[in-house]
Design a protein around this motif. Structure first.
Motif, short mmCIF file in Angstrom:
data_model
loop_
_atom_site.label_atom_id
_atom_site.label_comp_id
_atom_site.label_asym_id
_atom_site.label_seq_id
_atom_site.Cartn_x
_atom_site.Cartn_y
_atom_site.Cartn_z
N PHE A 221 0.84 -1.21 0.00
CA PHE A 221 0.00 0.00 0.00
C PHE A 221 0.87 1.26 0.00
O PHE A 221 0.61 2.21 -0.74
N THR A 222 1.90 1.25 0.83
CA THR A 222 2.81 2.41 0.90
C THR A 222 3.48 2.66 -0.45
O THR A 222 3.61 3.81 -0.88
N GLY A 223 3.88 1.58 -1.14
CA GLY A 223 4.49 1.71 -2.45
C GLY A 223 3.55 2.35 -3.45
O GLY A 223 3.95 3.21 -4.24
N LYS A 224 2.28 1.95 -3.43
CA LYS A 224 1.29 2.53 -4.36
C LYS A 224 1.09 4.02 -4.08
O LYS A 224 1.01 4.83 -5.01
N VAL A 225 1.01 4.37 -2.81
CA VAL A 225 0.83 5.78 -2.43
C VAL A 225 2.02 6.61 -2.90
O VAL A 225 1.85 7.69 -3.48
N MET A 226 3.25 6.12 -2.68
CA MET A 226 4.44 6.86 -3.06
C MET A 226 4.54 7.02 -4.58
O MET A 226 4.95 8.08 -5.07
N ARG A 227 4.18 5.98 -5.32
CA ARG A 227 4.23 6.09 -6.79
C ARG A 227 3.21 7.08 -7.32
O ARG A 227 3.39 7.67 -8.38
N PHE A 228 2.14 7.28 -6.57
CA PHE A 228 1.11 8.25 -6.98
C PHE A 228 1.50 9.67 -6.58
O PHE A 228 1.33 10.62 -7.35
N VAL A 229 2.06 9.80 -5.38
CA VAL A 229 2.33 11.13 -4.82
C VAL A 229 3.61 11.75 -5.38
O VAL A 229 3.63 12.94 -5.74
N LEU A 230 4.72 10.99 -5.45
CA LEU A 230 6.02 11.54 -5.81
C LEU A 230 6.03 12.31 -7.14
O LEU A 230 6.61 13.41 -7.22
N PRO A 231 5.42 11.77 -8.23
CA PRO A 231 5.46 12.53 -9.50
C PRO A 231 4.74 13.87 -9.43
O PRO A 231 4.98 14.75 -10.25
N LYS A 232 3.85 14.04 -8.42
CA LYS A 232 3.06 15.27 -8.33
C LYS A 232 3.69 16.30 -7.39
O LYS A 232 3.21 17.44 -7.31
N LEU A 233 4.75 15.92 -6.70
CA LEU A 233 5.39 16.86 -5.78
C LEU A 233 6.19 17.92 -6.53
O LEU A 233 6.81 17.62 -7.55
N LEU A 238 11.09 17.82 -3.72
CA LEU A 238 11.90 16.68 -4.16
C LEU A 238 13.39 16.95 -4.03
O LEU A 238 14.17 16.08 -3.64
N TYR A 239 13.79 18.18 -4.36
CA TYR A 239 15.20 18.53 -4.34
C TYR A 239 15.54 19.42 -3.14
O TYR A 239 16.37 20.31 -3.22
N HIS A 240 14.89 19.12 -2.03
CA HIS A 240 15.18 19.84 -0.79
C HIS A 240 16.60 19.54 -0.33
O HIS A 240 17.15 18.48 -0.61
N ARG A 241 17.22 20.48 0.37
CA ARG A 241 18.63 20.32 0.77
C ARG A 241 18.85 19.10 1.66
O ARG A 241 19.98 18.60 1.76
N LYS A 242 17.80 18.62 2.31
CA LYS A 242 17.96 17.44 3.17
C LYS A 242 17.92 16.13 2.37
O LYS A 242 18.25 15.07 2.91
N GLN A 250 19.73 14.06 -10.71
CA GLN A 250 18.28 14.06 -10.84
C GLN A 250 17.69 12.80 -10.23
O GLN A 250 18.29 11.73 -10.26
N MET A 251 16.48 12.94 -9.72
CA MET A 251 15.78 11.78 -9.20
C MET A 251 15.38 10.88 -10.36
O MET A 251 15.03 11.37 -11.44
N PRO A 252 15.42 9.56 -10.20
CA PRO A 252 15.03 8.67 -11.29
C PRO A 252 13.52 8.75 -11.55
O PRO A 252 12.75 9.18 -10.68
#
Length: 272
Positions: A221-233, A238-242, A250-252
């Motif tokens: 479930f966590t994987g599905k949520v991350m695959r949905f959310v990350l492209p929209k951030l 995504l490129y925060h200093r932390k 670049q992020m893949p």
């Protein structure tokens, strides 16, 4: 213009590949000959070496020069193997012997084998992490598997993460001409690093990942949520200093389906 600088220089500084205890001489191994040209043109020659470069006798030198050339560049012997035993007429010769933590390394039974390194670079050429990330990603003087060991031991606060840049495949140990157990040393250094405050955040991440992987449904479930959310951030997140990983690259691209989903889909196709 570099040739003119060589011609006008008053002192030449070289490294040392091997030093011979029997004769007191030093040996440099190169393919381009800059060390030779610098030493012969300058009135003062200075050779800087670590204490681990000393070998007992001249008769042992042939073994090491063959090992170095073969494992570094695939040559039977390098183009220049230069022996320096005394200063040239009316010249000066100085040898600087550097410890810089090597004696301390010698006292560490788990890691003293790393001092056997002859700097051939074979472990770098075979390392899958180094081949994909390159030397600059290590941000250390010596990159690759051997650099990860030396750097994390010399400056643990700065290079505590380097032992984790390793798949523990053991290819470096298999290729090493002097049989340094690099994968074992990197694994041992990981255990030491995890006990320090520097790696506190990694302990939290690893414990969280372990808990997550103990529950397959939550993990899926966590994987599905991350695959949905990350492209929209937005990129600012995504490129925060932390996000250290994305600081220099670049992020893949985020895949639409997980490996588990693709595997299940393939199985369903085969059943038909």
């Amino acid at each position: 213009h570099l040739r003119q600088k060589f011609l006008n220089s008053q002192a030449a500084l070289t490294g040392v590949n091997f030093a011979i205890a029997e004769t007191g001489g030093v040996v440099t191994v190169t393919n381009e000959g800059n060390a030779n040209m610098g030493v012969h043109l300058s009135p003062i020659q200075i050779h800087s070496m670590g204490i681990e470069k000393v070998i007992p006798k001249a008769e042992h030198l042939g073994v090491f020069t063959r090992l170095l050339a073969r494992n570094a560049t695939g040559q039977q012997i390098s183009v220049f193997t230069s022996h320096f035993h005394r200063p040239k007429p009316k010249g000066e010769m100085h040898i600087i012997i550097v410890d810089n933590g090597r004696s301390q390394q010698l006292g560490r039974t788990d890691f003293r084998n790393s001092l056997k390194c002859i700097r051939c670079g074979a472990c770098l050429n075979t390392c899958p992490v180094y081949r994909l990330s390159g030397g600059h990603s290590y941000n250390a003087t010596v990159p690759g598997p051997i650099g990860s060991v030396l750097g994390s031991l010399k400056k643990p606060d700065t290079y505590a993460d380097l032992p984790f840049a390793c798949t523990l495949c053991g290819s470096c140990r298999n290729i090493c001409p002097v049989k340094i157990d690099l994968d074992h040393q990197l694994y041992a250094q990981r255990q030491k690093s995890l006990q320090t405050d520097t790696m506190k955040h990694k302990r939290v991440i690893l414990k969280t990942a372990a808990k997550l992987m103990q529950h397959p449904k939550i993990f899926t479930f966590t994987g599905k949520v991350m695959r949905f959310v990350l492209p929209k951030l937005p990129k600012s997140i995504l490129y925060h200093r932390k996000n250290i990983w994305a600081r220099y690259r670049q992020m893949p691209e985020i895949p639409k389906h997980s490996f588990k989903e693709l595997y299940q889909k393939e199985k369903d196709v085969q059943k038909r």
